[in-house]
Design a protein around this motif. Sequence first.
Motif, PDB file in Angstrom:
ATOM      1  N   PRO A   1       9.704   5.458  -1.719  1.00 15.87           N
ATOM      2  CA  PRO A   1       8.425   5.292  -1.023  1.00 15.87           C
ATOM      3  C   PRO A   1       7.952   6.628  -0.445  1.00 15.87           C
ATOM      4  O   PRO A   1       8.765   7.451  -0.012  1.00 15.87           O
ATOM      5  CB  PRO A   1       8.736   4.281   0.074  1.00 15.87           C
ATOM      6  CG  PRO A   1      10.213   4.200   0.176  1.00 15.87           C
ATOM      7  CD  PRO A   1      10.790   4.700  -1.082  1.00 15.87           C
ATOM      8  N   GLU A   2       6.652   6.773  -0.415  1.00 12.43           N
ATOM      9  CA  GLU A   2       6.041   7.996   0.103  1.00 12.43           C
ATOM     10  C   GLU A   2       6.460   8.280   1.549  1.00 12.43           C
ATOM     11  O   GLU A   2       6.580   9.428   1.973  1.00 12.43           O
ATOM     12  CB  GLU A   2       4.521   7.792   0.045  1.00 12.43           C
ATOM     13  CG  GLU A   2       3.677   8.957   0.337  1.00 12.43           C
ATOM     14  CD  GLU A   2       2.200   8.545   0.293  1.00 12.43           C
ATOM     15  OE1 GLU A   2       1.901   7.351   0.532  1.00 12.43           O
ATOM     16  OE2 GLU A   2       1.370   9.406   0.005  1.00 12.43           O
ATOM     17  N   THR A   3       6.696   7.184   2.297  1.00 12.33           N
ATOM     18  CA  THR A   3       7.004   7.328   3.727  1.00 12.33           C
ATOM     19  C   THR A   3       8.444   7.772   3.971  1.00 12.33           C
ATOM     20  O   THR A   3       8.834   8.012   5.108  1.00 12.33           O
ATOM     21  CB  THR A   3       6.810   5.969   4.425  1.00 12.33           C
ATOM     22  OG1 THR A   3       7.463   4.972   3.627  1.00 12.33           O
ATOM     23  CG2 THR A   3       5.351   5.629   4.566  1.00 12.33           C
ATOM     24  N   LEU A   4       9.256   7.865   2.916  1.00 13.68           N
ATOM     25  CA  LEU A   4      10.689   8.091   3.110  1.00 13.68           C
ATOM     26  C   LEU A   4      10.988   9.426   3.781  1.00 13.68           C
ATOM     27  O   LEU A   4      11.793   9.513   4.695  1.00 13.68           O
ATOM     28  CB  LEU A   4      11.417   8.010   1.763  1.00 13.68           C
ATOM     29  CG  LEU A   4      12.934   8.211   1.868  1.00 13.68           C
ATOM     30  CD1 LEU A   4      13.593   7.084   2.623  1.00 13.68           C
ATOM     31  CD2 LEU A   4      13.558   8.336   0.488  1.00 13.68           C
TER      32      LEU A   4
ATOM     33  N   GLU B   1      13.577  12.459   8.064  1.00 13.24           N
ATOM     34  CA  GLU B   1      13.609  13.579   9.006  1.00 13.24           C
ATOM     35  C   GLU B   1      13.722  13.078  10.445  1.00 13.24           C
ATOM     36  O   GLU B   1      14.413  13.664  11.263  1.00 13.24           O
ATOM     37  CB  GLU B   1      12.371  14.455   8.830  1.00 13.24           C
ATOM     38  CG  GLU B   1      12.683  15.620   7.888  1.00 13.24           C
ATOM     39  CD  GLU B   1      11.450  16.243   7.269  1.00 13.24           C
ATOM     40  OE1 GLU B   1      10.375  16.151   7.883  1.00 13.24           O
ATOM     41  OE2 GLU B   1      11.569  16.794   6.156  1.00 13.24           O
ATOM     42  N   ARG B   2      13.086  11.949  10.739  1.00  6.83           N
ATOM     43  CA  ARG B   2      13.125  11.412  12.087  1.00  6.83           C
ATOM     44  C   ARG B   2      14.509  10.836  12.407  1.00  6.83           C
ATOM     45  O   ARG B   2      15.077  11.093  13.460  1.00  6.83           O
ATOM     46  CB  ARG B   2      12.061  10.312  12.223  1.00  6.83           C
ATOM     47  CG  ARG B   2      11.773   9.926  13.669  1.00  6.83           C
ATOM     48  CD  ARG B   2      10.647   8.925  13.736  1.00  6.83           C
ATOM     49  NE  ARG B   2      11.008   7.655  13.133  1.00  6.83           N
ATOM     50  CZ  ARG B   2      10.314   7.048  12.173  1.00  6.83           C
ATOM     51  NH1 ARG B   2       9.212   7.595  11.697  1.00  6.83           N
ATOM     52  NH2 ARG B   2      10.698   5.874  11.692  1.00  6.83           N
ATOM     53  N   GLU B   3      15.066  10.076  11.471  1.00  6.52           N
ATOM     54  CA  GLU B   3      16.333   9.383  11.762  1.00  6.52           C
ATOM     55  C   GLU B   3      17.567  10.218  11.449  1.00  6.52           C
ATOM     56  O   GLU B   3      18.648   9.964  11.972  1.00  6.52           O
ATOM     57  CB  GLU B   3      16.411   8.078  10.961  1.00  6.52           C
ATOM     58  CG  GLU B   3      15.401   7.047  11.426  1.00  6.52           C
ATOM     59  CD  GLU B   3      15.507   5.759  10.634  1.00  6.52           C
ATOM     60  OE1 GLU B   3      16.244   5.734   9.631  1.00  6.52           O
ATOM     61  OE2 GLU B   3      14.844   4.784  11.020  1.00  6.52           O
ATOM     62  N   GLY B   4      17.413  11.184  10.561  1.00  9.85           N
ATOM     63  CA  GLY B   4      18.568  12.012  10.198  1.00  9.85           C
ATOM     64  C   GLY B   4      19.644  11.265   9.444  1.00  9.85           C
ATOM     65  O   GLY B   4      20.791  11.701   9.397  1.00  9.85           O
TER      66      GLY B   4
ATOM     67  N   GLY C   1       0.785  -1.224   0.000  1.00 13.31           N
ATOM     68  CA  GLY C   1       0.000   0.000   0.000  1.00 13.31           C
ATOM     69  C   GLY C   1       0.822   1.280   0.000  1.00 13.31           C
ATOM     70  O   GLY C   1       0.276   2.360  -0.178  1.00 13.31           O
ATOM     71  N   THR C   2       2.159   1.182   0.193  1.00 12.42           N
ATOM     72  CA  THR C   2       2.982   2.395   0.154  1.00 12.42           C
ATOM     73  C   THR C   2       2.981   2.975  -1.254  1.00 12.42           C
ATOM     74  O   THR C   2       3.251   2.263  -2.223  1.00 12.42           O
ATOM     75  CB  THR C   2       4.434   2.083   0.563  1.00 12.42           C
ATOM     76  OG1 THR C   2       4.412   1.372   1.778  1.00 12.42           O
ATOM     77  CG2 THR C   2       5.241   3.357   0.715  1.00 12.42           C
ATOM     78  N   ARG C   3       2.673   4.257  -1.350  1.00 10.03           N
ATOM     79  CA  ARG C   3       2.677   4.881  -2.673  1.00 10.03           C
ATOM     80  C   ARG C   3       4.094   5.090  -3.181  1.00 10.03           C
ATOM     81  O   ARG C   3       5.004   5.394  -2.420  1.00 10.03           O
ATOM     82  CB  ARG C   3       1.990   6.237  -2.607  1.00 10.03           C
ATOM     83  CG  ARG C   3       0.528   6.164  -2.949  1.00 10.03           C
ATOM     84  CD  ARG C   3      -0.050   7.544  -3.074  1.00 10.03           C
ATOM     85  NE  ARG C   3      -1.487   7.464  -3.298  1.00 10.03           N
ATOM     86  CZ  ARG C   3      -2.285   8.500  -3.199  1.00 10.03           C
ATOM     87  NH1 ARG C   3      -1.803   9.692  -2.877  1.00 10.03           N
ATOM     88  NH2 ARG C   3      -3.585   8.363  -3.435  1.00 10.03           N
ATOM     89  N   LEU C   4       4.251   4.943  -4.512  1.00  9.85           N
ATOM     90  CA  LEU C   4       5.504   5.277  -5.157  1.00  9.85           C
ATOM     91  C   LEU C   4       5.464   6.771  -5.452  1.00  9.85           C
ATOM     92  O   LEU C   4       4.493   7.240  -6.071  1.00  9.85           O
ATOM     93  CB  LEU C   4       5.670   4.523  -6.480  1.00  9.85           C
ATOM     94  CG  LEU C   4       6.064   3.039  -6.448  1.00  9.85           C
ATOM     95  CD1 LEU C   4       5.000   2.193  -5.771  1.00  9.85           C
ATOM     96  CD2 LEU C   4       6.356   2.542  -7.847  1.00  9.85           C
ATOM     97  N   VAL C   5       6.468   7.514  -4.987  1.00 10.61           N
ATOM     98  CA  VAL C   5       6.497   8.945  -5.317  1.00 10.61           C
ATOM     99  C   VAL C   5       7.800   9.269  -6.019  1.00 10.61           C
ATOM    100  O   VAL C   5       8.808   8.551  -5.870  1.00 10.61           O
ATOM    101  CB  VAL C   5       6.348   9.828  -4.056  1.00 10.61           C
ATOM    102  CG1 VAL C   5       4.977   9.646  -3.428  1.00 10.61           C
ATOM    103  CG2 VAL C   5       7.449   9.542  -3.052  1.00 10.61           C
TER     104      VAL C   5
END
Lengths: 338, 543
Positions: free
Chosen positions: A209-212, A217-220, A182-186
């Motif tokens: 992936p859209e979630t990247l 930003e969270r992991e740096g 379900g992850t969108r390809l962006v």
Amino acid sequence: MTPSPQHPSRPQAAPVAHQWRATDLDAAAARRAERQVAGLFATSALLIVISVLVYGFVDWNTSIGLPVVGDVNAINFFMGLSFGLGVLCIGLGAIHWAKQLMSDIEVVEDRHDFPSEPQDRDQLAETFAAGVAESRFVSSGIMRRSLLGAMALFPIPLVVLLRDLGPSPSNGALTHTIWTAGTRLVTDVTYLPIKGDEVPIGGLINAVPETLRAIEEREGSLNARAKAVIVVVRIDERNIVAQQGGSASAPWDYKGVLAYSKVCTHVGCPISLYEQRTHHLLCPCHQSTFDLADAGKVVFGPAARNMPQLPITTDAEGYLIARSDFQVPVGPSFWERT
Amino acid sequence: MTPTTPLGRTAVALDQRFGGAKFMKKTFNKVFPDHWSFMLGEIALYSFIVLLLSGVYLTLWFKPSMTEVVYNGSYMPLHGVKMSEAYASTLNISFDVRGGLLMRQIHHWAALFFVASISVHMLRVFFTGAFRKPRELQWIIGLVLLVLAVIEGFAGYSLPDDLLSGTGLRISQALMQASPVFGSWMAFFVFGGEFPGLDFIPRLYMVHVLLIPLIFLGLIGAHVGMVAYQKHTQYPGPGRTNRNVVGFPLLPVYIAKAGGFFFAVFGVIILLGGLVTINPVWLFGPYVPDQVSAGSQPDWYMGFLDGAVRMMPNWELHLWDHTLSLNIMIPGMILPVVMLAVVGAYPWLEAWATRRTGEHHLLDRPRNVPTRTALGAAFLSFYLVLFIESGNDLIAAAFHLSINQITIAFRVMIFLVPVFVFWLTKRIALSLQRRDVDRLLHGNESGRLLRLPHGEFIEVHAPLNERDLARLSANPGLAPIEAPAATDDAGHPTPGLRVKRLQARVSHFFYGDRIVPPSVEEIEAAQAQLQSGHEPHGELTQH
């Protein structure tokens, strides 16, 4: 010492006369050489002063146009030139001095023998043996063995303390990426979702992936990106020979739109040279070539494994989404890979 | 004698405390032989000093951090781009620290000089046999220095964290990860987890500015100290023997010459740093793991490994649920280790195949030891084939060839070229020896034609001068070791027969094909005859 076979006694020969230099024979020539040496040193001093003036007085943002080279930074160019020539002049002056004004008649120095005298060696052996005997290192087995045992163990904490250099590789990091069902390809860089029907035949899109973005930003760090990057291509469905999976009801492509990992299965370079006509993807690092129309098969080069395919489909709005994570590990191989 | 000058008083004060007068006197009188090829090692030493100086300068501004920052310095094309602090501070050194680019380029050029001069210095040492007893340890130290220089150079150009060097790091990480059994652990420990992580640049920085330089200082100190203690080798020449050194004293000639040469090398490196762009990292952009530029090339000294990796067929084994990446291990790990082992072991191999003749302080002319020279040339050609293969994409683009066909051709050439080069070099060396024998026995052609009373024309040959005579008659003419008989006279079997037979076979490989040099008497007779104006007749003696 036996004579070396490389040194036969000298046969008679036409002698080589010493070539006297002009500075040996002519006082005026010697004075001239002195002036040349002093001139080089004086030039050096002048150039060094110039280099400091360049630093102080030339505006840092000035660039100058040079033939062939093009525009270069003025401080860099003129300082390098004056500083370099200044230092070079010291060297040339000193060498000129040595070659013209110091003696050029070779002198001979004898070599000394490296080996010690036999009695010294014997005495050393005796001293060593006496010392060892006195220490009882050899005669007392219990002390020797316990010392060796202790010495063998003492570095272990130093090694153990290195454990936290990194996490265990068996935490799934090598086998999974952030792709999920379900992850969108962006699109890369702009993060725009991709409409399946709008991908042109022959085109190539770099996608993530859209979630990247949120994860980065969270992991740096760039770790997630390094594994999840893909290329999206569209090949005329009649030309697709094979894919790595999928069935008629749940195909891995969407009307000829295919998604493949972008990380070379050889040593992990990102691959982006795509030849539309042959559907070949070429790695710029070591030229491994993959056929995207034939299940990402290796057609040439040092890579051993097919380029992993990401199963995709479209969501209700027609945007490309992943059906799941990659079914095989992406990127270079590793020992634990089954 | 009471000293009157300040220098004299200082010297006395030091001598009262350390007693170095005798040592210093010996040092000042120390003789070094003169030859251009002895300056190659000096270049390496001087570029190392330049590296230390320019490196300290760079550490004042470089920030070894992978933390992401947004660039806002004065290089406009990258304004607002996200990048690591390491890359941003490298841009800062290049564009906002005045003269920083000059220092960066001096550092990079000095590194290229360092690796190149060590390599060429080692070739000189090899081809002249300077590695022989008592200098085998020097050879090993030199080899370790070369390996460290390559690692140090690679670490240095990886630190800026630009797109080009990041691709190199990615490849090294994959090389580690593909090692059997411990590979992924090793990669995770070195990088602090997955690639690229946030730990690697700071760790690499420590290795680059502290760990390896310290080892360098120790090894270079030992290397130079041993040269001084064992005294330098020399080429054969008039008055030069295995027991002496002929040349110029340290004071004043070599202080001036070597000191001057330091400034010359330094000056040239500064000029290159100012005038010739090297590693323009601002053009490559910051490292991102999903980008790469076509035609990626590492610094030249990594080229041979890259070529080997490109050339390797795609072999991979799957055994009991595990993967063994031969396509990476063979070119990336096994090959360099084997190459190093062969180079490191060579002095002992050659000594084993040679009748031992004690210490060697007179250098060989490469032609006089044809097999060694041919082996060296073959090794060099092997290296060059790998090196050229690392540019297969550039060759394909420049000459409009198929990259696949180029690679396949190189896979064949890597085996054939060294064999051909070995044969060719050996033949050339033997021919040059024949020419030497000819000159020793028949003198130099003078170009003067004489017509004898009975009408015959002859060319007058002139005797050799002292220098040529000494050089040309220095051929040791080494003969192979013969295998002992299987049993001695009493019928007892010879101990260690198989090893001795193997030794004899290796020795025949080295020295079986030889030109026997003329004896001292033959040379003396021939030269005396030439001196007296009579051309010695008779054909060139062939053995």
